[in-house]
Design an enzyme around this catalytic site. Structure first.
Site, PDB file in Angstrom:
ATOM      1  N   HIS A 466       0.835  -1.205   0.000  1.00 30.73           N
ATOM      2  CA  HIS A 466       0.000   0.000   0.000  1.00 30.73           C
ATOM      3  C   HIS A 466       0.872   1.259   0.000  1.00 30.73           C
ATOM      4  O   HIS A 466       0.705   2.152  -0.839  1.00 30.73           O
ATOM      5  CB  HIS A 466      -0.911  -0.008   1.229  1.00 30.73           C
ATOM      6  CG  HIS A 466      -1.756   1.220   1.371  1.00 30.73           C
ATOM      7  ND1 HIS A 466      -3.091   1.257   1.028  1.00 30.73           N
ATOM      8  CD2 HIS A 466      -1.474   2.473   1.834  1.00 30.73           C
ATOM      9  CE1 HIS A 466      -3.578   2.457   1.258  1.00 30.73           C
ATOM     10  NE2 HIS A 466      -2.604   3.223   1.747  1.00 30.73           N
ATOM     11  N   GLU A 467       1.802   1.326   0.941  1.00 26.48           N
ATOM     12  CA  GLU A 467       2.630   2.524   1.032  1.00 26.48           C
ATOM     13  C   GLU A 467       3.539   2.671  -0.181  1.00 26.48           C
ATOM     14  O   GLU A 467       3.826   3.791  -0.624  1.00 26.48           O
ATOM     15  CB  GLU A 467       3.443   2.514   2.324  1.00 26.48           C
ATOM     16  CG  GLU A 467       2.604   2.518   3.593  1.00 26.48           C
ATOM     17  CD  GLU A 467       1.589   3.654   3.660  1.00 26.48           C
ATOM     18  OE1 GLU A 467       1.806   4.704   3.017  1.00 26.48           O
ATOM     19  OE2 GLU A 467       0.564   3.492   4.347  1.00 26.48           O
ATOM     20  N   HIS A 470       1.760   4.495  -2.897  1.00 28.94           N
ATOM     21  CA  HIS A 470       1.902   5.947  -2.742  1.00 28.94           C
ATOM     22  C   HIS A 470       3.260   6.404  -3.271  1.00 28.94           C
ATOM     23  O   HIS A 470       3.366   7.443  -3.946  1.00 28.94           O
ATOM     24  CB  HIS A 470       1.795   6.329  -1.265  1.00 28.94           C
ATOM     25  CG  HIS A 470       0.411   6.365  -0.718  1.00 28.94           C
ATOM     26  ND1 HIS A 470      -0.611   7.084  -1.311  1.00 28.94           N
ATOM     27  CD2 HIS A 470      -0.117   5.810   0.408  1.00 28.94           C
ATOM     28  CE1 HIS A 470      -1.719   6.955  -0.575  1.00 28.94           C
ATOM     29  NE2 HIS A 470      -1.441   6.184   0.460  1.00 28.94           N
ATOM     30  N   HIS A 473       3.362   6.666  -6.941  1.00 32.10           N
ATOM     31  CA  HIS A 473       2.628   7.857  -7.371  1.00 32.10           C
ATOM     32  C   HIS A 473       3.550   9.072  -7.361  1.00 32.10           C
ATOM     33  O   HIS A 473       3.464   9.960  -8.224  1.00 32.10           O
ATOM     34  CB  HIS A 473       1.430   8.069  -6.439  1.00 32.10           C
ATOM     35  CG  HIS A 473       0.347   8.930  -6.994  1.00 32.10           C
ATOM     36  ND1 HIS A 473      -0.750   9.310  -6.250  1.00 32.10           N
ATOM     37  CD2 HIS A 473       0.155   9.500  -8.218  1.00 32.10           C
ATOM     38  CE1 HIS A 473      -1.547  10.058  -6.979  1.00 32.10           C
ATOM     39  NE2 HIS A 473      -1.022  10.192  -8.179  1.00 32.10           N
TER      40      HIS A 473
END
Length: 674
Positions: A466-467, A470, A473
């Site tokens: 999940h991190e 980010h 991104h």
């Protein structure tokens, strides 16, 4: 100090990394003093420019790629969150209202706003690129929302509110960290009878870190959750769970209840000064959801099937507890213990059997490998000074081109706030020359004893992915203006790239390659992998209820009259929705850092679920091709989502990738609640 201050010198380091080995706590205060002065001088020069406003002398000038403030604040903010100490905490308390005051000075500078407004009103005639138009519109919108059109007493009052909110957010965060840092439960080896070896090892390592004999359970999620799952000692589970739930609510100097009450009142006043009925109306205006009603509709559409599933599960767990000879109702400190026993029975899964297959280093390799297959990125570990000995760094390249530096800081420690997050020391931009990002993932996994591999749960591995979503991104960002780079997007869109990336962890070929036993190096057996993936939606009623309850309380706080007693309001909301007695909010109000350590997720905790509606649909686009790494789909994903930043409205970005916005059915199906 100024002449010797590395924060005020050119960083002649590889990739212009902060010179962490030279930076001392004492360097920050004088560096900030100069940064504040330079920022004020820079803004004054733009605002007082006698030339007519142009895009170049106003917007481009505001996008200062050499900002000392950005550089110093980037280092300080990251270190104060991941490795703080009393000196940094004192400085953080001093700085937070000063930052708020400076932001207000900038956004309420009448001459500066007049230049922006002139350009905004003439934007159709300025021959701007689509990105320039978007940046101008966002500058105008953000200045107005920050009070640029207020005058007189209203302007002065909003400035005072923003400074006080900054103070309250800092105090909330530091109080929570203090409660988490100070509490621990010391145990003897016999107190851990029935617990798996990995939990005992982590508890021993936590005791060693605190220089305590024996074993320690702390309030780090990576320790307390497995303890609640595996400890047969109901008395110890109750003691640990109660401490976990009481963070920020223990009375004394670290109690957050008064801070929450004042924060809610000031947010409401802020919204009304800016012409909105409630703070939620104000906060949601620029988001994808747009209105509180749309948020409520989403949450309630999920709440009802989730609660039904949780109620059915509670009946099963209560019967299991009775079979153990325990009379009475299922309690919150019982749920995880009996749910784990049920998972083991129904899916033949044993966490002690699973966990050796999820080594941290192997899961890091897995997240990198997926990024290589999807986006062509390559990762080379670096040997350089960082802010803590446990942090690691990699250079990220593509076809020989430097893309980013990625830092991973994975282990829990007393100096780190709880949770997991992605941040950056430097963002991406191309104005005045290409600037590539320095991005950091911070987690709180339990650290293994020296010489042993650190093991993750499957949920931990999901957090890791999940991190890193980010981080991608940020690292793949390819825009001109830093104002819209990377994760600078709508709050209810920012979780899409991270939650979408989680899906690749569950791709069988990824686990077959990287889920390897810590001792034998054998790949996870196909039959065990099949059972693991079959159980992915196990206990989703519980997980969805604890999340939705938090989001609904957050929404109620900011759509209704600010409560004098926030905990009474919390209780009223939970009673109204029929919260199951054996489940608590994922984040009770006094430790709801998403909402009260700042206003980033205030009225916005729903964002994870809003994004989940999209991420389920987005991954389905890959599944429809029959290849989870389909190159054409990956190229479209990068072009329209990961590299695009906030260059277009979030709904446009998503439609460019998928063709249309999905409905909530995709989320319900993904969670097994359809």
């Amino acid at each position: 100090m100024t002449t010797a201050n590395p924060l005020l010198s050119d960083w002649n380091t590889p990739f212009e990394m902060p010179p962490f080995d030279l930076i001392k706590d004492a360097h920050f205060a004088p560096a900030f003093e100069q940064a504040f002065a330079e920022t004020r001088a820079h803004i004054a020069a733009i605002a007082q420019n006698s030339d007519a406003p142009t895009y170049e002398n106003t917007i481009d000038a505001l996008e200062d790629p050499n900002s000392l403030m950005d550089r110093v604040a980037g280092v300080f903010s990251n270190i104060s969150g991941a490795d703080t100490n009393p000196t940094l905490e004192d400085l953080q308390r001093d700085l937070s209202p000063k930052w708020a005051a400076l932001n207000s000075e900038i956004t309420m500078n009448e001459a500066l706003f007049a230049r922006i407004e002139t350009l905004y009103n003439a934007r159709a005639t300025l021959d701007l690129s689509a990105e320039q138009t978007r940046v101008l519109e966002l500058y105008y919108q953000d200045f107005v929302r920050a009070g640029a059109k207020l005058r007189g007493a209203d302007r002065a009052r909003l400035k005072a509110i923003m400074q006080r909110l900054a103070e309250l957010g800092t105090a909330f965060t530091q109080n929570l960290l203090a409660d988490e840092r100070d509490w621990f439960m010391q145990l003897a080896k016999s107190d851990l009878d029935g617990c798996p070896d990995f939990l005992c090892d982590a508890a021993a390592e936590a005791a060693k870190e605190r220089q305590i004999e024996g074993y320690v359970i702390t309030l780090s999620r990576s320790l307390i959750v497995p303890f609640l799952q595996f400890s047969p000692r109901r008395d110890l589970r109750q003691r640990a769970f109660t401490a976990w739930g009481m963070r920020g609510e223990n009375g004394g100097d670290t109690d957050n209840r008064a801070h929450v009450s004042e924060t809610l009142a000031l947010r409401h006043e802020r919204a009304q000064l800016l012409g909105f009925e409630t703070f939620a109306d104000f906060k949601l205006q620029p988001e994808m959801a747009g209105t509180p009603d749309r948020v409520r509709d989403l949450l309630m559409a999920v709440w009802h099937p989730a609660k039904a599933a949780a109620d059915a599960d509670a009946a099963v767990l209560t019967e299991m507890m009775a079979q153990d000879g325990i009379e009475g109702d299922l309690a919150p400190w019982d749920w995880r213990y009996y749910a784990e026993k049920r998972r083991s029975a129904e899916h033949d899964l044993d966490e002690a059997e699973l966990k050796p297959y999820f080594q941290l280093d192997q899961m890091i390799a897995a997240q990198f490998d997926c990024a290589t297959r999807l986006f062509g990125l390559e990762f080379r570990e670096l040997d350089m000074p960082l802010y803590h000995k446990d942090a690691r760094a990699w250079e990220v390249t593509r076809n020989g081109r430097h893309m980013a530096v990625f830092i991973g800081d994975y282990f829990a420690r007393a100096s780190k706030r709880s949770g997991a997050w992605c941040s950056r020391f430097r963002g991406q931009s191309a104005l005045g020359g290409e600037q590539r990002p320095i991005t950091v993932n911070v987690c709180n996994f339990a650290k293994a004893p020296s010489g042993q591999p650190s093991l993750l749960t499957f949920d931990d591995a999901r957090t890791l992915f999940h991190e890193f979503g980010h981080a991608l991104h940020s690292m793949l960002s390819d825009v001109t203006y830093g104002y819209i780079s990377g994760t600078s997007v709508a709050r209810d869109f920012v979780e899409l790239p991270s939650q979408l990336y989680e899906h690749w962890l569950s791709v069988p070929e990824v686990l077959e390659k990287f889920a390897r036993h810590a001792e034998t190096d054998q790949p996870i057996p196909a039959e065990l992998l099949s059972r693991l993936l079959a159980a992915e939606n196990f206990d989703q009623g519980f997980a969805t209820v604890e999340y939705c309850a938090s989001a609904l309380v957050d929404l109620a706080f900011h759509t209704e009259t600010p409560p004098a007693d926030p905990l009474q309001k919390q209780a009223e909301v939970l009673d109204r929705i029929g919260m199951p007695a054996a489940i608590t909010m994922r984040h009770a109000t006094p430790h709801f850092a998403h909402v009260f350590s700042g206003d980033g997720y205030s009225s916005g905790y729903y964002s994870y679920m809003w994004s989940e509606v999209m991420d389920a649909d987005a991954f389905a686009a890959f599944q429809e091709t029959g290849d989870a790494f389909d190159p054409d789909m990956a190229a479209s994903l990068e072009r329209n989502i990961y590299s695009a930043g906030g260059s277009q409205p979030a709904d446009v970005l998503y439609k460019n990738f998928r063709g249309s916005l999905p409905k909530v059915d995709a989320l319900l199906a993904g969670r097994g609640l359809a």
